[in-house]
Design an enzyme around this catalytic site. Structure first.
Site, mmCIF file in Angstrom:
data_model
loop_
_atom_site.group_PDB
_atom_site.id
_atom_site.type_symbol
_atom_site.label_atom_id
_atom_site.label_comp_id
_atom_site.label_asym_id
_atom_site.label_seq_id
_atom_site.Cartn_x
_atom_site.Cartn_y
_atom_site.Cartn_z
ATOM 1 N N LYS A 54 -130.671 117.494 -35.459
ATOM 2 C CA LYS A 54 -131.682 118.562 -35.567
ATOM 3 C C LYS A 54 -131.114 119.743 -36.354
ATOM 4 O O LYS A 54 -131.775 120.301 -37.229
ATOM 5 C CB LYS A 54 -132.127 118.993 -34.158
ATOM 6 C CG LYS A 54 -132.964 117.931 -33.461
ATOM 7 C CD LYS A 54 -133.187 118.204 -31.973
ATOM 8 C CE LYS A 54 -133.881 117.009 -31.338
ATOM 9 N NZ LYS A 54 -134.097 117.119 -29.888
ATOM 10 N N GLN A 98 -132.293 120.684 -25.064
ATOM 11 C CA GLN A 98 -132.174 119.231 -25.148
ATOM 12 C C GLN A 98 -132.211 118.622 -23.748
ATOM 13 O O GLN A 98 -131.511 119.068 -22.847
ATOM 14 C CB GLN A 98 -130.863 118.867 -25.870
ATOM 15 C CG GLN A 98 -130.699 117.382 -26.158
ATOM 16 C CD GLN A 98 -131.728 116.838 -27.138
ATOM 17 O OE1 GLN A 98 -132.174 117.533 -28.040
ATOM 18 N NE2 GLN A 98 -132.127 115.596 -26.947
ATOM 19 N N ASP A 121 -140.913 122.415 -28.990
ATOM 20 C CA ASP A 121 -140.914 121.041 -28.462
ATOM 21 C C ASP A 121 -142.282 120.703 -27.839
ATOM 22 O O ASP A 121 -142.585 119.534 -27.603
ATOM 23 C CB ASP A 121 -139.848 120.913 -27.369
ATOM 24 C CG ASP A 121 -138.769 119.901 -27.701
ATOM 25 O OD1 ASP A 121 -138.955 119.127 -28.662
ATOM 26 O OD2 ASP A 121 -137.755 119.875 -26.990
HETATM 27 N N1 GUN Z 1 -134.595 114.217 -25.148
HETATM 28 C C1 GUN Z 1 -135.204 113.090 -25.593
HETATM 29 N N2 GUN Z 1 -136.242 113.392 -26.401
HETATM 30 C C2 GUN Z 1 -136.291 114.735 -26.454
HETATM 31 C C3 GUN Z 1 -137.133 115.653 -27.143
HETATM 32 O O1 GUN Z 1 -138.073 115.290 -27.858
HETATM 33 N N3 GUN Z 1 -136.857 116.963 -26.960
HETATM 34 C C4 GUN Z 1 -135.845 117.381 -26.166
HETATM 35 N N4 GUN Z 1 -135.669 118.698 -26.025
HETATM 36 N N5 GUN Z 1 -135.049 116.577 -25.522
HETATM 37 C C5 GUN Z 1 -135.266 115.252 -25.672
#
Ligand code: GUN
Length: 295
Positions: A54, A98, A121
């Site tokens: 990211k 995350q 998100d």
């Molecule tokens: N863990 C697995 N998929 C995601 C996601 O799309 N966003 C976040 N923040 N954590 C994750």
């Protein structure tokens, strides 16, 4: 029939180029650089890799990123204090925590602490609720990526039968809501669904996010269907495969996404887009493509 393969990598590349141009416009016209803060708690190797991807993707299109690494035993209050700081920081337009979080931390409390205006998100209840009414500010990234792929391929959605296999909060449920908002007839199947094939055979558009390799075989797919495989599974021999028997189903479908190289590259792309849009919103730029901002 042999399906056309949807090249998610190419679509993601094209979109990222467009977003990079928009970042430049925002910097030139408003002296504003979009900023994303990514919080990683603990050192889960998969989470570390996702966070690195990211951060790198941000750099590539000119979004400033801030990576905040916190120890696995951090107190919940200390994590919330970090979020409060980022909520108040005008150079931060998106905040992402995350997941998963360590078990002593209440995930919902953390997600609800993120300002709904920086919830790129799309996991805050405000944005989740907006999915019900078609007024969400930030759609969650993977369903949004599915939506963009369908748009790019000019797949008609209104009046079509959509079957979503998998009822998770991150993928299955929001994908269903987004497509229902566009007048599809939607059915959500999940791990206790009996006679799954009866449902999947009805699908003009089949979205699979169950986390089970080879769950969907050709006999379960209608000839000419659009098949979107959101699964990412690592086999014992190290290969990465989706939830769909790709080689079999591609002989039956009209359009199909591969794994890897289908939905995967779109998820981070839509995170970049949500962050860009958050920055644009902060200076009053409204995106015509986001009808929920005009209501
Ligand atoms: N863990 C697995 N998929 C995601 C996601 O799309 N966003 C976040 N923040 N954590 C994750």
């Amino acid at each position: 029939m042999t399906a056309r393969i949807i090249d998610g990598k190419a679509v993601a590349k094209k979109l990222r180029g467009e977003y990079q141009a928009r970042v430049r416009r925002l910097m030139a016209g408003h002296a504003l650089q979009p900023g994303l803060a990514v919080i990683l708690v603990g050192s889960n190797p998969a989470s570390r890799l996702y966070v690195s991807n990211k951060v790198r993707a941000c750099e590539e299109i000119g979004i400033r990123s801030e990576r905040i690494e916190l120890p696995a035993d951090i107190a919940e209050e200390a994590l919330l204090a970090q979020i409060d700081r980022l909520n108040a920081d005008p150079t931060v337009h998106g905040i992402l925590v995350q997941l998963p979080l360590p078990p002593h931390i209440a995930m919902r409390r953390v997600l609800e602490r993120i300002s709904a205006d920086k919830d790129v998100d799309g996991f805050h209840l405000y944005n989740v609720g907006g999915l019900m009414t078609g007024t969400t500010v930030f759609p969650p990234c993977t369903p949004y990526g599915v939506q963009k792929l369908l748009e790019h391929e000019r797949v008609e959605i209104a009046g079509r039968n959509v079957v979503v296999v998998g009822a998770s909060n991150i993928v299955g449920k929001p994908t269903a809501m987004m497509l229902m908002q566009q007048d599809a007839t939607v059915c959500i199947c999940h791990k206790l669904t009996r006679d799954l094939a009866i449902f999947t055979l009805l699908a003009d558009i089949l979205v699979v996010a169950a986390g089970v390799p080879n769950l969907i075989v050709p006999q379960m797919v209608r000839t000419g269907a659009v098949v979107i495989d959101v699964g990412i599974n690592r086999l014992p021999d190290g290969r990465i495969v989706g939830d769909v028997d790709f080689e079999g189903v591609r002989e039956k479908a009209a359009l199909i996404t591969p794994v890897p190289g289908g939905v995967g590259p779109m998820t981070v792309t839509m995170l970049l887009y949500n962050t860009l849009r958050s920055a644009e919103r902060s200076v009053g730029v409204v995106d015509d493509h986001a009808p929920w901002e005009n209501v």
